[in-house]
Enzyme design. Structure first.
Site, PDB file in Angstrom:
ATOM      1  N   GLY A  13      24.302  -1.393  53.429  1.00  0.00           N
ATOM      2  CA  GLY A  13      22.850  -0.824  53.853  1.00  0.00           C
ATOM      3  C   GLY A  13      21.911  -1.437  53.212  1.00  0.00           C
ATOM      4  O   GLY A  13      21.933  -2.301  52.143  1.00  0.00           O
ATOM      5  N   MET A  15      19.365  -0.525  51.259  1.00  0.00           N
ATOM      6  CA  MET A  15      19.179  -0.270  49.889  1.00  0.00           C
ATOM      7  C   MET A  15      20.332  -0.534  49.310  1.00  0.00           C
ATOM      8  O   MET A  15      20.440  -1.036  47.961  1.00  0.00           O
ATOM      9  CB  MET A  15      18.935   1.167  49.881  1.00  0.00           C
ATOM     10  CG  MET A  15      18.501   1.716  48.483  1.00  0.00           C
ATOM     11  SD  MET A  15      16.770   0.953  48.139  1.00  0.00           S
ATOM     12  CE  MET A  15      17.078   0.537  46.528  1.00  0.00           C
ATOM     13  N   GLY A  99      19.665   9.048  44.657  1.00  0.00           N
ATOM     14  CA  GLY A  99      18.397   8.439  45.390  1.00  0.00           C
ATOM     15  C   GLY A  99      18.197   9.222  46.894  1.00  0.00           C
ATOM     16  O   GLY A  99      17.233   8.855  47.510  1.00  0.00           O
ATOM     17  N   THR A 100      19.486  10.037  47.302  1.00  0.00           N
ATOM     18  CA  THR A 100      19.335  10.475  48.713  1.00  0.00           C
ATOM     19  C   THR A 100      18.308  11.409  48.568  1.00  0.00           C
ATOM     20  O   THR A 100      18.068  12.323  47.698  1.00  0.00           O
ATOM     21  CB  THR A 100      20.903  10.612  48.786  1.00  0.00           C
ATOM     22  OG1 THR A 100      21.655  10.020  48.510  1.00  0.00           O
ATOM     23  CG2 THR A 100      20.934  11.591  50.109  1.00  0.00           C
ATOM     24  N   THR A 101      17.709  11.794  49.740  1.00  0.00           N
ATOM     25  CA  THR A 101      16.934  12.687  50.005  1.00  0.00           C
ATOM     26  C   THR A 101      17.446  13.745  51.179  1.00  0.00           C
ATOM     27  O   THR A 101      18.381  13.207  51.944  1.00  0.00           O
ATOM     28  CB  THR A 101      15.513  12.309  50.458  1.00  0.00           C
ATOM     29  OG1 THR A 101      15.696  11.240  51.346  1.00  0.00           O
ATOM     30  CG2 THR A 101      14.881  11.567  49.303  1.00  0.00           C
ATOM     31  N   MET A 126      12.732   6.491  43.188  1.00  0.00           N
ATOM     32  CA  MET A 126      12.997   5.985  42.046  1.00  0.00           C
ATOM     33  C   MET A 126      11.817   4.971  41.530  1.00  0.00           C
ATOM     34  O   MET A 126      12.109   4.309  40.621  1.00  0.00           O
ATOM     35  CB  MET A 126      14.153   5.196  42.367  1.00  0.00           C
ATOM     36  CG  MET A 126      15.511   5.914  42.498  1.00  0.00           C
ATOM     37  SD  MET A 126      15.869   7.164  41.053  1.00  0.00           S
ATOM     38  CE  MET A 126      17.089   8.152  41.746  1.00  0.00           C
ATOM     39  N   HIS A 156       6.872   6.238  57.205  1.00  0.00           N
ATOM     40  CA  HIS A 156       8.313   5.437  56.945  1.00  0.00           C
ATOM     41  C   HIS A 156       8.622   4.926  58.164  1.00  0.00           C
ATOM     42  O   HIS A 156       8.096   5.015  59.422  1.00  0.00           O
ATOM     43  CB  HIS A 156       9.074   6.468  56.410  1.00  0.00           C
ATOM     44  CG  HIS A 156       9.191   6.738  55.205  1.00  0.00           C
ATOM     45  ND1 HIS A 156       8.251   7.914  54.668  1.00  0.00           N
ATOM     46  CD2 HIS A 156       9.627   6.379  53.770  1.00  0.00           C
ATOM     47  CE1 HIS A 156       8.249   7.931  53.244  1.00  0.00           C
ATOM     48  NE2 HIS A 156       9.100   6.995  53.032  1.00  0.00           N
ATOM     49  N   HIS A 157       9.723   3.839  58.056  1.00  0.00           N
ATOM     50  CA  HIS A 157      10.386   3.193  58.960  1.00  0.00           C
ATOM     51  C   HIS A 157      11.061   4.299  60.188  1.00  0.00           C
ATOM     52  O   HIS A 157      11.180   5.234  59.747  1.00  0.00           O
ATOM     53  CB  HIS A 157      11.247   2.152  58.720  1.00  0.00           C
ATOM     54  CG  HIS A 157      12.274   2.904  57.575  1.00  0.00           C
ATOM     55  ND1 HIS A 157      13.188   3.552  58.159  1.00  0.00           N
ATOM     56  CD2 HIS A 157      12.216   3.130  56.183  1.00  0.00           C
ATOM     57  CE1 HIS A 157      14.001   4.051  57.309  1.00  0.00           C
ATOM     58  NE2 HIS A 157      13.182   3.780  56.138  1.00  0.00           N
ATOM     59  N   LYS A 160      14.244   6.332  59.356  1.00  0.00           N
ATOM     60  CA  LYS A 160      14.317   7.545  58.470  1.00  0.00           C
ATOM     61  C   LYS A 160      14.469   8.790  59.357  1.00  0.00           C
ATOM     62  O   LYS A 160      13.888   9.059  60.160  1.00  0.00           O
ATOM     63  CB  LYS A 160      13.018   7.627  57.671  1.00  0.00           C
ATOM     64  CG  LYS A 160      13.208   8.797  56.619  1.00  0.00           C
ATOM     65  CD  LYS A 160      12.014   8.462  55.606  1.00  0.00           C
ATOM     66  CE  LYS A 160      12.062   9.203  54.437  1.00  0.00           C
ATOM     67  NZ  LYS A 160      13.418   9.461  53.651  1.00  0.00           N
ATOM     68  N   GLY A 166      11.295  12.950  51.120  1.00  0.00           N
ATOM     69  CA  GLY A 166      11.550  13.638  49.999  1.00  0.00           C
ATOM     70  C   GLY A 166      10.417  13.447  48.919  1.00  0.00           C
ATOM     71  O   GLY A 166       9.866  14.312  48.236  1.00  0.00           O
TER      72      GLY A 166
END
Length: 268
Positions: A13, A15, A99-101, A126, A156-157, A160, A166
């Protein structure tokens, strides 16, 4: 120099690739594993293929193979995937940077329980800049506790899947805590129709989704005769990656416990 072995979840992905590139460029870190879903076309390929580099680390869907050499897993995926990874990591002594929301209360409780078995650093954002912004918001909220309306606007994009972000929710929590309140008691997530006058004790949220916006957050303190805006805007995911590596280094000497970026930055 001790080298920390890092595995990356969601390796193919956006990220995941940013994390892999950052790890490969760090002298004190080594890419030790790469995970993705079984349906990913990247399974079985070298994790550095997108960079034209041979790392010798293949992207795996099997957790035992993907985490066999890892000291720390960095996970920016989806709540259900992260919790599955976390269960394995807790059982096998692998530390985790999350870092998952979008976690529900049950998921957050599970993370806290797993932190009794391994060290976990979990944060909705982060970026070092965002987390310094959180500290500024705490200071601002204490000084603008009366006579100022508080609104949080995030963008956001188009890809999302959770809203508000988050990071926006965390900003709300920081502000609410500074005011001696619980966010659940004062948050307003939607307005439509005849809403009546604004409740001065509320914290409002507005969400924008579109294009390729990496992540913009603004907190507005609107008073009579003036307004104060505290903003953070991300132009690249590099800041998320670099913050994640800093978090992984922070966990190096931790055995168990649940931490966040405020711990990593020494704000607590």
């Amino acid at each position: 120099m001790t080298v920390l072995n890092i595995a990356v979840a969601g390796a193919s992905g956006r990220m995941g690739r940013m994390l892999i590139e950052a790890i490969l460029n760090a002298d004190d870190l080594q890419l030790a594993g790469a995970l993705d879903t079984p349906t990913s076309p990247s399974i079985g390929t070298d994790a550095g293929l997108f960079l034209g580099k041979a790392t010798g680390v293949l992207i795996e869907s099997d957790l035992a193979r993907g985490l066999a050499k890892a000291d720390v897993l960095i996970d920016f995926t989806r709540p259900e995937g992260t919790l599955k990874h976390l269960e394995y990591c807790a059982a096998h002594g692998v530390k985790v940077v999350i870092g998952t929301t979008g976690f529900e209360p049950e998921g957050k409780a599970a993370i806290a329980a797993y932190a009794e078995k391994t060290a976990i650093m979990a944060a909705p954002n982060m970026s070092v800049g965002v987390n310094v912004t959180m500290k500024l918001l705490e200071m601002a909220a204490k000084n603008f506790s009366h006579g100022y309306d508080i609104e949080i606007i995030e963008a956001h994009h188009r890809f999302k899947v959770d809203a508000p972000s988050g990071t926006a929710l965390k900003m709300g929590e920081v502000i609410a805590d500074a005011l001696g309140k619980k966010l659940d008691d004062v948050a307003v997530y939607a307005r439509e129709g005849v809403t009546g006058e604004r409740d001065p004790s509320s914290i409002g949220f507005a969400t924008v989704r579109g294009g390729d916006i990496i992540g913009d957050h603004t907190v507005l303190f609107a008073g009579i005769g003036e307004r104060i805006e505290i903003s953070h805007k991300s132009s690249s995911r590099v800041s998320y990656a670099m913050g994640s590596l800093r978090a992984a280094r922070y966990l190096a000497d931790k055995e168990t416990g649940l931490y966040d970026m405020q711990d990593v930055l020494g704000f607590k």
